[in-house]
Design a protein around this motif. Structure first.
Motif, PDB file in Angstrom:
ATOM      1  N   PHE A   3      67.616  40.858  31.986  1.00  0.00           N
ATOM      2  CA  PHE A   3      67.954  40.032  33.144  1.00  0.00           C
ATOM      3  C   PHE A   3      68.089  40.897  34.399  1.00  0.00           C
ATOM      4  O   PHE A   3      67.518  40.575  35.451  1.00  0.00           O
ATOM      5  CB  PHE A   3      69.239  39.240  32.891  1.00  0.00           C
ATOM      6  CG  PHE A   3      69.691  38.449  34.075  1.00  0.00           C
ATOM      7  CD1 PHE A   3      69.058  37.269  34.409  1.00  0.00           C
ATOM      8  CD2 PHE A   3      70.734  38.900  34.865  1.00  0.00           C
ATOM      9  CE1 PHE A   3      69.451  36.543  35.529  1.00  0.00           C
ATOM     10  CE2 PHE A   3      71.148  38.180  35.980  1.00  0.00           C
ATOM     11  CZ  PHE A   3      70.503  36.999  36.310  1.00  0.00           C
ATOM     12  N   CYS A  15      65.479  40.713  37.525  1.00  0.00           N
ATOM     13  CA  CYS A  15      65.878  40.416  38.911  1.00  0.00           C
ATOM     14  C   CYS A  15      65.398  41.506  39.859  1.00  0.00           C
ATOM     15  O   CYS A  15      64.884  41.217  40.943  1.00  0.00           O
ATOM     16  CB  CYS A  15      67.399  40.273  39.007  1.00  0.00           C
ATOM     17  SG  CYS A  15      68.060  38.806  38.220  1.00  0.00           S
ATOM     18  N   THR A  16      65.538  42.755  39.433  1.00  0.00           N
ATOM     19  CA  THR A  16      65.097  43.877  40.254  1.00  0.00           C
ATOM     20  C   THR A  16      63.589  43.820  40.483  1.00  0.00           C
ATOM     21  O   THR A  16      63.109  44.028  41.601  1.00  0.00           O
ATOM     22  CB  THR A  16      65.489  45.216  39.593  1.00  0.00           C
ATOM     23  OG1 THR A  16      66.906  45.247  39.461  1.00  0.00           O
ATOM     24  CG2 THR A  16      65.027  46.405  40.405  1.00  0.00           C
ATOM     25  N   PHE A  70      61.645  41.176  40.294  1.00  0.00           N
ATOM     26  CA  PHE A  70      61.336  40.019  41.142  1.00  0.00           C
ATOM     27  C   PHE A  70      61.518  40.375  42.616  1.00  0.00           C
ATOM     28  O   PHE A  70      60.650  40.101  43.451  1.00  0.00           O
ATOM     29  CB  PHE A  70      62.215  38.822  40.764  1.00  0.00           C
ATOM     30  CG  PHE A  70      62.015  37.636  41.657  1.00  0.00           C
ATOM     31  CD1 PHE A  70      60.922  36.806  41.485  1.00  0.00           C
ATOM     32  CD2 PHE A  70      62.907  37.369  42.686  1.00  0.00           C
ATOM     33  CE1 PHE A  70      60.713  35.718  42.331  1.00  0.00           C
ATOM     34  CE2 PHE A  70      62.720  36.288  43.525  1.00  0.00           C
ATOM     35  CZ  PHE A  70      61.617  35.457  43.358  1.00  0.00           C
TER      36      PHE A  70
END
Length: 161
Positions: free
Chosen positions: A107, A111-112, A114
């Motif tokens: 996760f 996120c990083t 993205f």
């Protein structure tokens, strides 16, 4: 609380061994690349390039400035987001290689990746976004399945017969 930790940690074991291998290989490769290639230049680790002159868990001086240029909330807390991004790449990469807390680190790394694809590389075109997007897709598998049967998570949550 214990039930939540077990739910997040316990991986999904696929019906066939070859399926677990198919999901494990990209996780290990992307984790290695994140820890050694992407994370080590931004985050102080024992294998960080000596010319970067980074202390242990120290973020490269230029990275918070890059993060602040994304604008919005990133401009308000650039040091925090730079540290979290560098940590998720470097330490998260190690965790993905080992299959340790795979869903959590998938996760964070997802996120990083993205943010890297959308805020950092999108102006350069799709081709430059591909490494971050590729790792993001691998992280989505890690979020869904965990480490499969090839990781520390499996060993920690395996029930005795």
């Amino acid at each position: 609380m214990k039930k939540i930790i077990i739910t997040v940690t316990k991986p999904t074991v696929l019906p066939h061994l070859w399926q677990d291998i198919l999901f494990t290989l990209p996780r290990i490769l992307c984790g290695y690349w994140m820890a050694v290639d992407f994370g080590a230049v931004k985050f102080g680790l024992p294998w960080s390039p000596p010319e970067n002159n980074l202390g242990f868990f120290e973020v490269a001086f230029w990275f918070p400035n890059d993060v602040a240029e994304f604008g919005g909330v990133f401009a308000l807390f650039p040091a925090f987001f730079a540290w979290m991004a560098a940590f998720s790449e470097a330490v998260g990469g190690i965790a993905l290689v080992l299959g340790f807390q795979t869903r959590i680190f998938s996760f964070l790394a997802g996120c990083t990746m993205f943010v890297a694809a959308v805020y950092q590389q999108s102006s350069e075109g799709l081709w430059n976004m591909m490494p971050a997007l590729g790792i993001l897709w691998v992280c989505l598998g890690g979020i869904a399945l965990g480490s499969t049967r090839f990781g520390i998570d499996y060993l920690l949550t395996k029930t005795k017969k």
